[in-house]
Design a protein around this motif. Structure first.
Motif, PDB file in Angstrom:
ATOM      1  N   PRO A  84       9.512  -2.963 -11.632  1.00 21.07           N
ATOM      2  CA  PRO A  84      10.179  -1.733 -12.068  1.00 21.07           C
ATOM      3  C   PRO A  84      10.208  -1.550 -13.590  1.00 21.07           C
ATOM      4  CG  PRO A  84      11.442  -2.754 -10.323  1.00 21.07           C
ATOM      5  CD  PRO A  84      10.347  -3.723 -10.706  1.00 21.07           C
ATOM      6  N   ASP A  85      10.211  -2.657 -14.341  1.00 22.85           N
ATOM      7  CA  ASP A  85      10.225  -2.551 -15.807  1.00 22.85           C
ATOM      8  C   ASP A  85       8.833  -2.352 -16.399  1.00 22.85           C
ATOM      9  OD1 ASP A  85       8.970  -5.046 -15.675  1.00 22.85           O
ATOM     10  OD2 ASP A  85      10.583  -6.128 -16.683  1.00 22.85           O
ATOM     11  N   GLY A  86       7.810  -2.258 -15.535  1.00 23.19           N
ATOM     12  CA  GLY A  86       6.446  -2.027 -16.005  1.00 23.19           C
ATOM     13  C   GLY A  86       5.634  -3.294 -16.214  1.00 23.19           C
ATOM     14  N   SER A  87       6.268  -4.451 -16.180  1.00 24.17           N
ATOM     15  CA  SER A  87       5.502  -5.689 -16.341  1.00 24.17           C
ATOM     16  C   SER A  87       4.601  -5.880 -15.124  1.00 24.17           C
ATOM     17  CB  SER A  87       6.437  -6.887 -16.530  1.00 24.17           C
ATOM     18  OG  SER A  87       7.243  -7.071 -15.388  1.00 24.17           O
ATOM     19  N   ARG A  88       3.485  -6.566 -15.352  1.00 25.02           N
ATOM     20  CA  ARG A  88       2.472  -6.689 -14.313  1.00 25.02           C
ATOM     21  C   ARG A  88       2.084  -8.142 -14.100  1.00 25.02           C
ATOM     22  NH1 ARG A  88      -3.258  -3.542 -14.671  1.00 25.02           N
ATOM     23  NH2 ARG A  88      -4.187  -5.546 -15.133  1.00 25.02           N
ATOM     24  N   GLN A  89       1.888  -8.490 -12.844  1.00 25.04           N
ATOM     25  CA  GLN A  89       1.430  -9.819 -12.464  1.00 25.04           C
ATOM     26  C   GLN A  89       0.159  -9.642 -11.640  1.00 25.04           C
ATOM     27  OE1 GLN A  89       4.433 -12.135 -10.493  1.00 25.04           O
ATOM     28  NE2 GLN A  89       3.051 -13.816 -10.040  1.00 25.04           N
ATOM     29  N   ASP A  90      -0.948 -10.185 -12.129  1.00 29.96           N
ATOM     30  CA  ASP A  90      -2.223 -10.091 -11.438  1.00 29.96           C
ATOM     31  C   ASP A  90      -2.427 -11.356 -10.620  1.00 29.96           C
ATOM     32  OD1 ASP A  90      -2.575  -7.710 -12.847  1.00 29.96           O
ATOM     33  OD2 ASP A  90      -3.640  -8.712 -14.466  1.00 29.96           O
ATOM     34  N   VAL A  91      -2.695 -11.185  -9.327  1.00 26.69           N
ATOM     35  CA  VAL A  91      -2.804 -12.316  -8.420  1.00 26.69           C
ATOM     36  C   VAL A  91      -4.128 -12.240  -7.672  1.00 26.69           C
ATOM     37  CG1 VAL A  91      -1.746 -13.487  -6.444  1.00 26.69           C
ATOM     38  CG2 VAL A  91      -0.293 -12.335  -8.133  1.00 26.69           C
ATOM     39  N   GLU A  92      -4.835 -13.363  -7.631  1.00 29.28           N
ATOM     40  CA  GLU A  92      -6.070 -13.441  -6.858  1.00 29.28           C
ATOM     41  C   GLU A  92      -5.753 -13.966  -5.470  1.00 29.28           C
ATOM     42  OE1 GLU A  92      -9.104 -15.643  -8.866  1.00 29.28           O
ATOM     43  OE2 GLU A  92      -9.472 -14.019 -10.273  1.00 29.28           O
ATOM     44  N   ALA A  93      -6.452 -13.425  -4.469  1.00 30.18           N
ATOM     45  CA  ALA A  93      -6.187 -13.815  -3.085  1.00 30.18           C
ATOM     46  C   ALA A  93      -7.462 -13.694  -2.258  1.00 30.18           C
ATOM     47  CB  ALA A  93      -5.107 -12.921  -2.505  1.00 30.18           C
ATOM     48  N   ASP A  94      -7.397 -14.263  -1.078  1.00 31.50           N
ATOM     49  CA  ASP A  94      -8.517 -14.188  -0.141  1.00 31.50           C
ATOM     50  C   ASP A  94      -8.394 -12.956   0.733  1.00 31.50           C
ATOM     51  OD1 ASP A  94      -9.672 -16.675  -0.908  1.00 31.50           O
ATOM     52  OD2 ASP A  94      -8.179 -17.728   0.313  1.00 31.50           O
ATOM     53  N   GLU A  95      -9.529 -12.436   1.178  1.00 26.38           N
ATOM     54  CA  GLU A  95      -9.536 -11.350   2.152  1.00 26.38           C
ATOM     55  C   GLU A  95      -8.828 -11.826   3.413  1.00 26.38           C
ATOM     56  OE1 GLU A  95     -13.364  -9.510   2.911  1.00 26.38           O
ATOM     57  OE2 GLU A  95     -14.052 -10.235   0.961  1.00 26.38           O
ATOM     58  N   GLY A 124      10.982  -9.792  -6.352  1.00 27.83           N
ATOM     59  CA  GLY A 124      11.269  -8.497  -5.750  1.00 27.83           C
ATOM     60  C   GLY A 124      10.762  -8.319  -4.342  1.00 27.83           C
ATOM     61  N   ILE A 125       9.947  -9.229  -3.844  1.00 22.70           N
ATOM     62  CA  ILE A 125       9.495  -9.161  -2.459  1.00 22.70           C
ATOM     63  C   ILE A 125      10.193 -10.315  -1.735  1.00 22.70           C
ATOM     64  CG2 ILE A 125       7.551  -9.274  -0.870  1.00 22.70           C
ATOM     65  CD1 ILE A 125       5.851  -7.949  -2.986  1.00 22.70           C
ATOM     66  N   LEU A 126      11.292  -9.985  -1.063  1.00 28.24           N
ATOM     67  CA  LEU A 126      12.127 -11.000  -0.450  1.00 28.24           C
ATOM     68  C   LEU A 126      11.531 -11.530   0.854  1.00 28.24           C
ATOM     69  CD1 LEU A 126      15.563  -9.252  -1.032  1.00 28.24           C
ATOM     70  CD2 LEU A 126      14.370 -10.884  -2.511  1.00 28.24           C
ATOM     71  N   ALA A 127      11.004 -10.632   1.670  1.00 31.04           N
ATOM     72  CA  ALA A 127      10.345 -10.999   2.932  1.00 31.04           C
ATOM     73  C   ALA A 127      11.209 -11.945   3.762  1.00 31.04           C
ATOM     74  CB  ALA A 127       8.974 -11.587   2.663  1.00 31.04           C
ATOM     75  N   GLU A 128      12.442 -11.552   3.990  1.00 30.80           N
ATOM     76  CA  GLU A 128      13.395 -12.411   4.686  1.00 30.80           C
ATOM     77  C   GLU A 128      12.987 -12.749   6.111  1.00 30.80           C
ATOM     78  OE1 GLU A 128      17.371 -10.922   4.240  1.00 30.80           O
ATOM     79  OE2 GLU A 128      17.310 -11.193   2.067  1.00 30.80           O
ATOM     80  N   CYS A 129      12.235 -11.886   6.782  1.00 33.05           N
ATOM     81  CA  CYS A 129      11.832 -12.185   8.162  1.00 33.05           C
ATOM     82  C   CYS A 129      10.497 -12.925   8.214  1.00 33.05           C
ATOM     83  CB  CYS A 129      11.784 -10.921   9.013  1.00 33.05           C
ATOM     84  SG  CYS A 129      10.367  -9.841   8.710  1.00 33.05           S
ATOM     85  N   GLY A 130       9.908 -13.198   7.059  1.00 33.88           N
ATOM     86  CA  GLY A 130       8.673 -13.978   7.025  1.00 33.88           C
ATOM     87  C   GLY A 130       7.447 -13.258   7.541  1.00 33.88           C
ATOM     88  N   GLY A 131       7.488 -11.963   7.617  1.00 34.31           N
ATOM     89  CA  GLY A 131       6.313 -11.204   8.051  1.00 34.31           C
ATOM     90  C   GLY A 131       6.374 -10.745   9.491  1.00 34.31           C
ATOM     91  N   GLY A 132       7.550 -10.834  10.100  1.00 37.26           N
ATOM     92  CA  GLY A 132       7.695 -10.439  11.494  1.00 37.26           C
ATOM     93  C   GLY A 132       7.917  -8.957  11.724  1.00 37.26           C
ATOM     94  N   GLU A 190       3.179 -16.495  -2.064  1.00 38.14           N
ATOM     95  CA  GLU A 190       2.466 -17.646  -2.627  1.00 38.14           C
ATOM     96  C   GLU A 190       2.498 -17.640  -4.152  1.00 38.14           C
ATOM     97  OE1 GLU A 190      -1.488 -18.297  -1.150  1.00 38.14           O
ATOM     98  OE2 GLU A 190      -0.778 -18.503   0.917  1.00 38.14           O
ATOM     99  N   ALA A 191       2.497 -16.434  -4.742  1.00 37.09           N
ATOM    100  CA  ALA A 191       2.480 -16.308  -6.203  1.00 37.09           C
ATOM    101  C   ALA A 191       3.882 -16.163  -6.790  1.00 37.09           C
ATOM    102  CB  ALA A 191       1.616 -15.116  -6.603  1.00 37.09           C
ATOM    103  N   ASN A 192       4.908 -16.244  -5.954  1.00 35.76           N
ATOM    104  CA  ASN A 192       6.298 -16.090  -6.414  1.00 35.76           C
ATOM    105  C   ASN A 192       6.530 -14.784  -7.147  1.00 35.76           C
ATOM    106  OD1 ASN A 192       7.274 -18.622  -5.391  1.00 35.76           O
ATOM    107  ND2 ASN A 192       6.135 -19.599  -7.047  1.00 35.76           N
ATOM    108  N   VAL A 193       6.002 -13.699  -6.602  1.00 37.34           N
ATOM    109  CA  VAL A 193       6.208 -12.373  -7.195  1.00 37.34           C
ATOM    110  C   VAL A 193       7.661 -11.969  -6.954  1.00 37.34           C
ATOM    111  CG1 VAL A 193       5.561  -9.941  -7.087  1.00 37.34           C
ATOM    112  CG2 VAL A 193       3.797 -11.711  -6.873  1.00 37.34           C
TER     113      VAL A 193
END
Length: 108
Positions: free
Chosen positions: A9-20, A35-43, A30-33
């Protein structure tokens, strides 16, 4: 490898490489970004992985399913570019994807 650009939200950017084949949520965790809490683990049973996809990218993903639509209604600041990051699987065509993190996530 794909590069995903997470914008806070403050405009800072984190670039993360990942696999398809990974989801945006998996990449963010995995990158500890922040603001993405993902409390249900992707369910797909909460909306704490809510993100905004850049307008130029939204059409490159399948549309939202009814469950995702319902969960996004509970997410503060949701709009037509909102997605649950656990429901966004990345392919080679998504290299350079811009993902904006909302100012707040729902609390459960």
């Amino acid at each position: 490898m794909i590069t995903v650009h997470f914008v806070q939200p403050d405009g800072s950017r984190q670039d993360v490489e990942a696999d398809e084949g990974m989801t945006v949520m998996e990449i963010a965790r995995e990158a500890n970004v922040p603001g993405i809490l993902a409390e249900c683990g992707g369910g797909a049973i909460c909306s704490t992985c809510h993100v905004h996809i850049g307008a130029e990218w939204i059409a490159t993903f399948p549309g939202r399913q009814p469950t995702e639509e319902m969960l996004l209604e509970m997410a503060p600041g949701h709009d037509e570019y909102s997605r649950l990051s656990c429901q966004i699987e990345l392919g080679a065509e998504h290299d350079g994807l811009v993902v904006r993190i909302p100012e707040e996530q729902p609390e459960y």
